[in-house]
Design an enzyme around this catalytic site. Structure first.
Site, PDB file in Angstrom:
ATOM      1  N   GLN A   1      21.919  58.030  67.898  1.00 37.83           N
ATOM      2  CA  GLN A   1      22.900  56.962  68.050  1.00 37.83           C
ATOM      3  C   GLN A   1      22.210  55.672  67.662  1.00 37.83           C
ATOM      4  O   GLN A   1      21.226  55.266  68.291  1.00 37.83           O
ATOM      5  CB  GLN A   1      23.379  56.884  69.514  1.00 37.83           C
ATOM      6  CG  GLN A   1      24.389  55.786  69.811  1.00 37.83           C
ATOM      7  CD  GLN A   1      25.842  56.218  69.607  1.00 37.83           C
ATOM      8  OE1 GLN A   1      26.110  57.392  69.282  1.00 37.83           O
ATOM      9  NE2 GLN A   1      26.773  55.313  69.801  1.00 37.83           N
TER      10      GLN A   1
ATOM     11  N   ASP B   1      27.401  51.310  66.445  1.00 35.01           N
ATOM     12  CA  ASP B   1      27.288  51.993  67.738  1.00 35.01           C
ATOM     13  C   ASP B   1      27.774  53.418  67.483  1.00 35.01           C
ATOM     14  O   ASP B   1      28.778  53.851  68.041  1.00 35.01           O
ATOM     15  CB  ASP B   1      28.155  51.269  68.790  1.00 35.01           C
ATOM     16  CG  ASP B   1      27.805  51.686  70.216  1.00 35.01           C
ATOM     17  OD1 ASP B   1      27.035  52.652  70.376  1.00 35.01           O
ATOM     18  OD2 ASP B   1      28.318  51.051  71.154  1.00 35.01           O
TER      19      ASP B   1
ATOM     20  N   HIS C   1      26.743  57.726  79.703  1.00 38.95           N
ATOM     21  CA  HIS C   1      25.330  57.734  80.103  1.00 38.95           C
ATOM     22  C   HIS C   1      25.084  58.251  81.525  1.00 38.95           C
ATOM     23  O   HIS C   1      24.339  57.632  82.293  1.00 38.95           O
ATOM     24  CB  HIS C   1      24.740  56.320  79.962  1.00 38.95           C
ATOM     25  CG  HIS C   1      24.636  55.843  78.541  1.00 38.95           C
ATOM     26  ND1 HIS C   1      24.519  56.680  77.458  1.00 38.95           N
ATOM     27  CD2 HIS C   1      24.608  54.572  78.016  1.00 38.95           C
ATOM     28  CE1 HIS C   1      24.418  55.972  76.344  1.00 38.95           C
ATOM     29  NE2 HIS C   1      24.492  54.704  76.651  1.00 38.95           N
TER      30      HIS C   1
ATOM     31  N   GLU D   1      18.902  56.157  69.834  1.00 35.04           N
ATOM     32  CA  GLU D   1      18.962  57.130  70.915  1.00 35.04           C
ATOM     33  C   GLU D   1      19.089  58.522  70.313  1.00 35.04           C
ATOM     34  O   GLU D   1      20.152  58.893  69.817  1.00 35.04           O
ATOM     35  CB  GLU D   1      20.169  56.836  71.816  1.00 35.04           C
ATOM     36  CG  GLU D   1      20.158  55.455  72.417  1.00 35.04           C
ATOM     37  CD  GLU D   1      21.563  54.955  72.763  1.00 35.04           C
ATOM     38  OE1 GLU D   1      22.257  55.583  73.572  1.00 35.04           O
ATOM     39  OE2 GLU D   1      21.980  53.935  72.184  1.00 35.04           O
TER      40      GLU D   1
ATOM     41  N   HIS E   1      16.822  55.002  76.351  1.00 35.22           N
ATOM     42  CA  HIS E   1      17.670  53.906  75.891  1.00 35.22           C
ATOM     43  C   HIS E   1      16.867  52.613  75.675  1.00 35.22           C
ATOM     44  O   HIS E   1      17.311  51.528  76.059  1.00 35.22           O
ATOM     45  CB  HIS E   1      18.799  53.680  76.901  1.00 35.22           C
ATOM     46  CG  HIS E   1      20.038  53.105  76.302  1.00 35.22           C
ATOM     47  ND1 HIS E   1      20.077  51.874  75.707  1.00 35.22           N
ATOM     48  CD2 HIS E   1      21.295  53.604  76.204  1.00 35.22           C
ATOM     49  CE1 HIS E   1      21.310  51.633  75.279  1.00 35.22           C
ATOM     50  NE2 HIS E   1      22.067  52.678  75.564  1.00 35.22           N
ATOM     51  N   SER E   2      15.690  52.729  75.036  1.00 31.74           N
ATOM     52  CA  SER E   2      14.899  51.513  74.755  1.00 31.74           C
ATOM     53  C   SER E   2      15.573  50.665  73.696  1.00 31.74           C
ATOM     54  O   SER E   2      16.092  51.178  72.709  1.00 31.74           O
ATOM     55  CB  SER E   2      13.500  51.901  74.278  1.00 31.74           C
ATOM     56  OG  SER E   2      12.745  52.343  75.371  1.00 31.74           O
ATOM     57  N   TYR E   3      15.561  49.363  73.931  1.00 34.01           N
ATOM     58  CA  TYR E   3      16.030  48.390  72.941  1.00 34.01           C
ATOM     59  C   TYR E   3      14.781  47.830  72.279  1.00 34.01           C
ATOM     60  O   TYR E   3      13.950  47.208  72.964  1.00 34.01           O
ATOM     61  CB  TYR E   3      16.757  47.216  73.607  1.00 34.01           C
ATOM     62  CG  TYR E   3      18.102  47.487  74.201  1.00 34.01           C
ATOM     63  CD1 TYR E   3      18.266  48.357  75.270  1.00 34.01           C
ATOM     64  CD2 TYR E   3      19.229  46.827  73.718  1.00 34.01           C
ATOM     65  CE1 TYR E   3      19.516  48.570  75.840  1.00 34.01           C
ATOM     66  CE2 TYR E   3      20.487  47.032  74.287  1.00 34.01           C
ATOM     67  CZ  TYR E   3      20.615  47.908  75.346  1.00 34.01           C
ATOM     68  OH  TYR E   3      21.849  48.099  75.912  1.00 34.01           O
TER      69      TYR E   3
ATOM     70  N   ASN F   1      25.394  59.131  76.257  1.00 35.47           N
ATOM     71  CA  ASN F   1      26.593  58.795  75.492  1.00 35.47           C
ATOM     72  C   ASN F   1      27.882  59.216  76.213  1.00 35.47           C
ATOM     73  O   ASN F   1      27.868  59.526  77.389  1.00 35.47           O
ATOM     74  CB  ASN F   1      26.542  59.358  74.079  1.00 35.47           C
ATOM     75  CG  ASN F   1      27.125  58.374  73.077  1.00 35.47           C
ATOM     76  OD1 ASN F   1      28.277  57.994  73.215  1.00 35.47           O
ATOM     77  ND2 ASN F   1      26.344  57.962  72.101  1.00 35.47           N
ATOM     78  N   ARG F   2      29.003  59.232  75.493  1.00 36.67           N
ATOM     79  CA  ARG F   2      30.320  59.303  76.148  1.00 36.67           C
ATOM     80  C   ARG F   2      30.910  60.703  76.202  1.00 36.67           C
ATOM     81  O   ARG F   2      30.699  61.511  75.295  1.00 36.67           O
ATOM     82  CB  ARG F   2      31.299  58.383  75.406  1.00 36.67           C
ATOM     83  CG  ARG F   2      30.940  56.930  75.550  1.00 36.67           C
ATOM     84  CD  ARG F   2      31.831  56.014  74.744  1.00 36.67           C
ATOM     85  NE  ARG F   2      31.529  54.613  75.045  1.00 36.67           N
ATOM     86  CZ  ARG F   2      30.482  53.961  74.523  1.00 36.67           C
ATOM     87  NH1 ARG F   2      29.676  54.553  73.681  1.00 36.67           N
ATOM     88  NH2 ARG F   2      30.255  52.710  74.862  1.00 36.67           N
TER      89      ARG F   2
END
Ligand code: GLA
Length: 395
Positions: free
Chosen positions: A327, A290, A144, A355, A218-220, A118-119
């Site tokens: 997240q 998000d 990331h 996440e 970070h799996s979608y 993340n940021r």
């Protein structure tokens, strides 16, 4: 008559040979087919090369037929095959067939994310009065792990198989100053596929200098199957009474806002798409969801962060974690420009991420749970993605 009899004998001979051949083929197949006692198992194949180094694709499979493919490039989960209510397996994660596609540019499909998932605002943070500047790769912010995060490095890999589980052990040594982070960081990530259809991810790290760490995957997911439609009808529960509102750059304001009465209330199962179009500043900033959700955890043990059910296939995924936050990202940046496995195009919101993590921008938010790692300590984090069927317990 005689002639006819001869013909009959000849015909029987041919049929006999044919049947014998069929039987032999069947026996052969039986020998090749594996029985449940042959599992769990792991297989490996080449996935290409990067900078002259061999990249490997590992296949972990359990006795239930569940199968996961993971490469040591970025620790990426590239395939995850899960049964539906009819026992049909489907690949439920977004990804690519070839290494080149990942190298060309992937929005972190399936990857290990670090050192900081993340940021971090402006890519800056202070530690013991010293200001650290990280690589900025999301406008003026750090996202990331930076330009070459853990999702883009080659990990050392080994595997272990015991009676019930199959494990892939990945390790990576991140040097002092990499992407701007202080300290030499030794990282280990262990993927375990259990016989109960769970994929467990354990993260460990040690440092030789005070630093910050926040690792995630970070799996979608798309429980219909990757590329087989959007995720808006997935029923989602997130066990969180608060979430982190963000500014326009998706940096948390620092406030923890109750979800009550908002489009962020997932405390009871609701379709992802039910409120996603609502007039709402937070949904506008995120272009959908998000956001970090503050889990209602008590104690240190694994906590069920979220449950997702895909109503048509009946597939259910539960996410358990040792982390304080998750997240939830509804695939808002997917726009049809990427073609994934099997030539399937990933349109808007064709995948979602959960996440598990510490909160975004923690190094600049004194009120958030700490992400500091000191020499002598071991960073430890566990997340389990458990697959089953929606009505399994009601049967
Ligand atoms: C995370 C971020 C999103 C986006 C995706 C990758 O989930 O929170 O804003 O950057 O990664 O596209």
């Amino acid at each position: 008559m005689k002639f006819r009899f001869k013909q009959f004998v000849y015909f029987c001979g041919i049929v006999g040979i044919g049947l014998a051949c069929q039987q032999r083929q069947a026996n052969q197949q039986e020998k090749e087919e594996k029985s449940p006692s042959d599992y769990p198992q792991v297989e490996q194949e080449s996935f290409g090369t990067i900078e002259g180094k061999e990249v490997t694709l590992f296949t972990l499979q359990n006795s239930q037929g569940m199968k996961v493919k993971i490469t040591n490039y970025g620790g990426i989960i590239s395939q995850l095959w899960v049964p539906d209510k009819e026992g049909q397996l489907e690949d439920v994660v977004l990804g690519f067939d070839h290494l080149e596609d990942y190298l060309k540019g992937s929005p972190y499909f399936g990857a290990i994310v670090g050192r900081y998932g993340n940021r971090i605002a402006k890519g800056q943070f202070e530690l013991d009065g010293e200001l650290y500047s990280l690589a900025t790769n999301d406008g003026s912010n750090h996202l990331h792990g930076g330009k070459k995060g853990f999702d883009k490095v080659l990990w050392d890999a080994e595997y272990l198989v015991d009676e019930k589980n199959v494990k892939l052990l990945l390790s990576y040594h991140s040097i002092d100053g990499e992407e701007g982070y202080p300290g030499n960081l030794s990282v280990k990530v262990v993927y375990t596929l259990t016989d109960e259809n769970a994929l467990k991810i354990e993260y460990y790290a040690t440092t030789d200098k005070k630093t910050i760490v926040n690792l995630t995957n970070h799996s979608y997911f798309n429980l219909k199957g990757a590329g087989k439609g959007d995720i808006l009808e997935h029923q989602l529960t997130i066990y969180a009474s608060k979430f982190s509102p963000v500014n326009q750059e998706l940096i948390p304001t620092g406030e923890l806002q109750p979800v009550e009465g908002t489009a962020f209330d997932f405390r009871k199962a609701v379709a992802v798409g039910a409120r996603i179009q609502k007039e709402d500043t937070q949904l506008k900033f995120g272009r959908g969801y998000d956001h970090n959700f503050v889990l209602n955890r008590t104690g240190e043990q694994l906590f069920e962060a979220a449950t997702v059910v895909e109503p048509v296939s009946g597939r259910k995924m539960q996410v358990f974690t040792s982390e304080p936050g998750v997240q939830f990202y509804s695939g808002n940046f997917l726009d049809g420009s990427l073609t994934g496995k099997d030539q399937r195009v990933y349109e808007h919101r064709y995948g979602f991420c959960l996440e598990t993590q510490h909160f975004p921008d923690t190094p600049n938010q004194p009120g958030f749970p700490s992400v500091i790692l000191e020499p002598g300590q071991t960073y430890q984090s566990t997340t389990v993605y458990k697959f089953s069927l929606a009505n399994e317990n009601k049967k």
